[in-house]
Enzyme design. Structure first.
Site, PDB file in Angstrom:
ATOM      1  N   LYS A   1       1.160  -1.590  -0.361  1.00 15.85           N
ATOM      2  CA  LYS A   1       0.018  -0.222   0.025  1.00 15.85           C
ATOM      3  C   LYS A   1       1.045   1.125  -0.199  1.00 15.85           C
ATOM      4  O   LYS A   1       2.139   1.030   0.473  1.00 15.85           O
ATOM      5  CB  LYS A   1      -0.384  -0.248   1.454  1.00 15.85           C
ATOM      6  CG  LYS A   1      -2.073   0.274   1.382  1.00 15.85           C
ATOM      7  CD  LYS A   1      -3.391   0.180  -0.226  1.00 15.85           C
ATOM      8  CE  LYS A   1      -4.579   1.315   0.099  1.00 15.85           C
ATOM      9  NZ  LYS A   1      -5.539   0.891  -0.350  1.00 15.85           N
TER      10      LYS A   1
HETATM   11  P1  NAD Z   1     -13.345   7.912  -3.107  1.00 14.23           P
HETATM   12  O1  NAD Z   1     -12.069   8.679  -2.846  1.00 14.23           O
HETATM   13  O2  NAD Z   1     -13.345   8.553  -4.004  1.00 14.23           O
HETATM   14  O3  NAD Z   1     -14.450   8.125  -1.940  1.00 14.23           O
HETATM   15  C1  NAD Z   1     -14.833   7.729  -0.456  1.00 14.23           C
HETATM   16  C2  NAD Z   1     -15.474   8.907  -0.181  1.00 14.23           C
HETATM   17  O4  NAD Z   1     -15.930   8.577   0.960  1.00 14.23           O
HETATM   18  C3  NAD Z   1     -16.322   9.582  -0.718  1.00 14.23           C
HETATM   19  O5  NAD Z   1     -17.308  10.603  -1.477  1.00 14.23           O
HETATM   20  C4  NAD Z   1     -15.770  10.902   0.767  1.00 14.23           C
HETATM   21  O6  NAD Z   1     -16.840  11.988   0.468  1.00 14.23           O
HETATM   22  C5  NAD Z   1     -16.132  10.242   1.675  1.00 14.23           C
HETATM   23  N1  NAD Z   1     -16.131  10.324   2.978  1.00 14.23           N
HETATM   24  C6  NAD Z   1     -15.387  10.205   3.331  1.00 14.23           C
HETATM   25  N2  NAD Z   1     -15.699  10.449   4.617  1.00 14.23           N
HETATM   26  C7  NAD Z   1     -16.824  10.138   5.186  1.00 14.23           C
HETATM   27  C8  NAD Z   1     -17.862   9.973   5.993  1.00 14.23           C
HETATM   28  N3  NAD Z   1     -16.711  10.346   7.267  1.00 14.23           N
HETATM   29  N4  NAD Z   1     -18.841  10.230   5.913  1.00 14.23           N
HETATM   30  C9  NAD Z   1     -19.175   9.781   4.819  1.00 14.23           C
HETATM   31  N5  NAD Z   1     -18.725   9.790   3.816  1.00 14.23           N
HETATM   32  C10 NAD Z   1     -17.206  10.314   4.035  1.00 14.23           C
HETATM   33  O7  NAD Z   1     -12.450   6.599  -2.239  1.00 14.23           O
HETATM   34  P2  NAD Z   1     -13.268   5.092  -2.554  1.00 14.23           P
HETATM   35  O8  NAD Z   1     -12.036   4.621  -3.942  1.00 14.23           O
HETATM   36  O9  NAD Z   1     -14.191   4.859  -3.010  1.00 14.23           O
HETATM   37  O10 NAD Z   1     -12.651   4.078  -1.237  1.00 14.23           O
HETATM   38  C11 NAD Z   1     -13.171   3.839  -0.687  1.00 14.23           C
HETATM   39  C12 NAD Z   1     -12.867   2.828   0.876  1.00 14.23           C
HETATM   40  O11 NAD Z   1     -12.514   1.529  -0.584  1.00 14.23           O
HETATM   41  C13 NAD Z   1     -11.457   3.076   0.887  1.00 14.23           C
HETATM   42  O12 NAD Z   1     -11.431   2.341   2.746  1.00 14.23           O
HETATM   43  C14 NAD Z   1     -10.522   2.202  -0.025  1.00 14.23           C
HETATM   44  O13 NAD Z   1      -9.118   1.841   0.993  1.00 14.23           O
HETATM   45  C15 NAD Z   1     -11.391   1.140   0.337  1.00 14.23           C
HETATM   46  N6  NAD Z   1     -11.376   0.187  -0.949  1.00 14.23           N
HETATM   47  C16 NAD Z   1     -11.251   1.067  -2.815  1.00 14.23           C
HETATM   48  C17 NAD Z   1     -11.203   0.106  -3.668  1.00 14.23           C
HETATM   49  C18 NAD Z   1     -10.601   1.145  -5.056  1.00 14.23           C
HETATM   50  O14 NAD Z   1     -10.909   0.157  -5.733  1.00 14.23           O
HETATM   51  N7  NAD Z   1     -10.787   2.590  -5.463  1.00 14.23           N
HETATM   52  C19 NAD Z   1     -10.856  -0.940  -3.836  1.00 14.23           C
HETATM   53  C20 NAD Z   1     -10.959  -1.965  -2.489  1.00 14.23           C
HETATM   54  C21 NAD Z   1     -10.750  -0.945  -1.019  1.00 14.23           C
END
Ligand code: NAD
Length: 423
Positions: A115
């Site tokens: 990561k």
């Molecule tokens: P992103 O940046 O696209 O979206 C994150 C979202 O979370 C945003 O809409 C933000 O406004 C919201 N957010 C942040 N804090 C918040 C809160 N306190 N209350 C409500 N909403 C809140 O990120 P993402 O890629 O969608 O990733 C989200 C999660 O999924 C993370 O934990 C990431 O590690 C995990 N993840 C992502 C992927 C991927 O392919 N992008 C794969 C596996 C896991």
């Protein structure tokens, strides 16, 4: 409360490193993992810490701090996302790197875990500043990443564009290398279906649970916390399967409509205004309030520790599907389980992203692209297969789904490390 230090509101939160160790030790105990193996698998192979001098748009020089942690590569090259966030720490990155090792092993992908992250407020930076940070970060870690070494991908606040800059910068230094990174734009060798893969994978796991538990998707309700890449696509696919999305939140606010939200219109509203807040046809509430909404499926898709000592008592759901990494503070788990709530663990639920990243890597190495239908079909097969193995293991061993998932993953990594003679 079963464990942890109380504070005035709830109880102590574990960071990603502590949370991952907490789960690892429990699964390792159950496996009766030998001390030598345990000592090896609980720590990262390599940690890279870099300082990046970047000229900002106002002419000032800012020094950014970045990390790349490579946890384990017994089963294949390190693999994992890159997070841009003002509060990301080396400890969080360490924990998330180990989650990637367990996730790739659980899904039986020939990859390890890593990561990366840069401490920065991406939302307040211009595109040009983000590009300069990304190129400096890539230069700084370029010796330690590569198609057969370590393959970054998107995570919070990084997207296709950021992946394109990483690929371009790395290729300038080492020659054309699309396979150095996944989650690229399709025009640059990205895979069809990668952008939506994590959310689509979450929806497959929810659907599988519904089938096994005799729930009709069209009679179910869901609450989704976070409306970024993962949250939006999860809501979209669940909605397509017939599930009613009754509440959504982002950093700005929560929105609630018990008759169901139109996910496409919410997405458009967020694109136009920057938040789901004020979406017409829904009540706008404090973002924390959505956790108390009654629903069949609660889907945290934002950041770690979203479900914690302050809100777990109000949660009114049947199953928590962990779309984010580490969204349930482990110290709350026993109490949630005592309330009869099933927790479907992150290393299974959100693994669709790394599955399609793997497909992208394979396509890049073979210089041959697959159709979106093929990607979707292979993704669905892998998710369902992993779901079945986790639920069967949990029943066999009489452990939680999380411990079952960790046991399956740790066993695989331990066997690979041992067979290679890594210890
Ligand atoms: P992103 O940046 O696209 O979206 C994150 C979202 O979370 C945003 O809409 C933000 O406004 C919201 N957010 C942040 N804090 C918040 C809160 N306190 N209350 C409500 N909403 C809140 O990120 P993402 O890629 O969608 O990733 C989200 C999660 O999924 C993370 O934990 C990431 O590690 C995990 N993840 C992502 C992927 C991927 O392919 N992008 C794969 C596996 C896991």
């Amino acid at each position: 409360m079963s464990e942890g230090e109380n504070n005035d509101k709830g109880f102590r939160l574990l960071n990603c490193e502590e949370a991952s160790k907490h789960h690892f030790e429990r699964a390792a105990n159950k496996l009766k993992l030998k001390r030598q193996v345990r000592n090896w698998l609980r720590i990262p192979f390599r940690e890279i810490s870099v300082h990046l001098p970047v000229v900002m748009d106002d002419g000032n020089l800012h020094i950014f701090e970045g990390f790349r942690v490579q946890h384990n590569n017994a089963r294949g090259p390190h693999k994992g996302g890159t997070r841009y966030h003002p509060e990301v720490t080396l400890g969080d990155i360490r924990g998330m790197a180990s989650w990637m090792t367990w996730k790739t092993a659980l899904l039986n992908l020939p990859l390890g875990g890593a990561k990366g992250g840069v401490i920065c407020n991406a939302k307040k930076m211009s595109e040009a500043e983000l590009e300069r940070v990304t190129r400096k970060y890539t230069q700084a870690i370029s010796v330690d990443i590569g198609p057969y070494q370590d393959i970054p991908a998107p995570d919070v606040n990084t997207d296709e564009k950021v992946m394109a800059w990483i690929m371009d910068e790395y290729s300038k230094l080492r020659g054309y290398s699309p396979a150095v990174v996944t989650g690229k734009p399709v025009d640059l060798g990205g895979s069809p279906g990668r952008k939506s893969a994590t959310g689509q994978g979450v929806a497959h796991i929810v659907e599988q649970w519904a089938v096994e538990n005799s729930y009709k998707m069209e009679e179910t309700t869901a609450v989704v916390q976070g409306f970024g890449n993962v949250g939006y696509h999860t809501a979209h696919y669940l909605n397509k399967m017939g599930c009613k999305i009754v509440a959504i939140s982002d950093t700005g606010a929560g929105i609630v409509n018990r008759d169901g939200l139109d996910v496409g219109k919410v997405f458009k509203h967020k694109e136009e205004t920057g938040s789901v807040s004020g979406f017409p046809g829904a009540e706008t509430v404090d973002k924390e309030k959505i956790f108390a909404q009654e629903c069949d499926f609660l889907i945290p898709a934002a950041l770690e520790n979203a479900i914690n000592g302050d809100n777990f008592a109000d949660i009114n759901t049947r199953v928590i599907f962990e779309a984010a990494n580490g969204p349930t503070c482990p110290l709350c788990e026993p109490d949630l389980e005592a309330k009869g709530i099933t927790i479907m663990p992150d290393i299974l639920v959100n693994s669709g992203g790394v599955v399609v990243s793997y497909f992208e890597w394979v396509q890049n190495l073979q210089q041959f692209s697959w159709s979106e239908e093929q990607v979707d079909l292979e993704l669905q097969k892998k998710m369902k297969n992993a779901y079945n193995r986790v639920t069967e293991k949990a029943a066999e061993e009489k452990v939680s789904l999380r411990i079952a998932a960790y046991m399956l993953a740790i066993e695989k990594v331990a066997v690979a490390a041992q067979t290679r003679g890594a210890y």
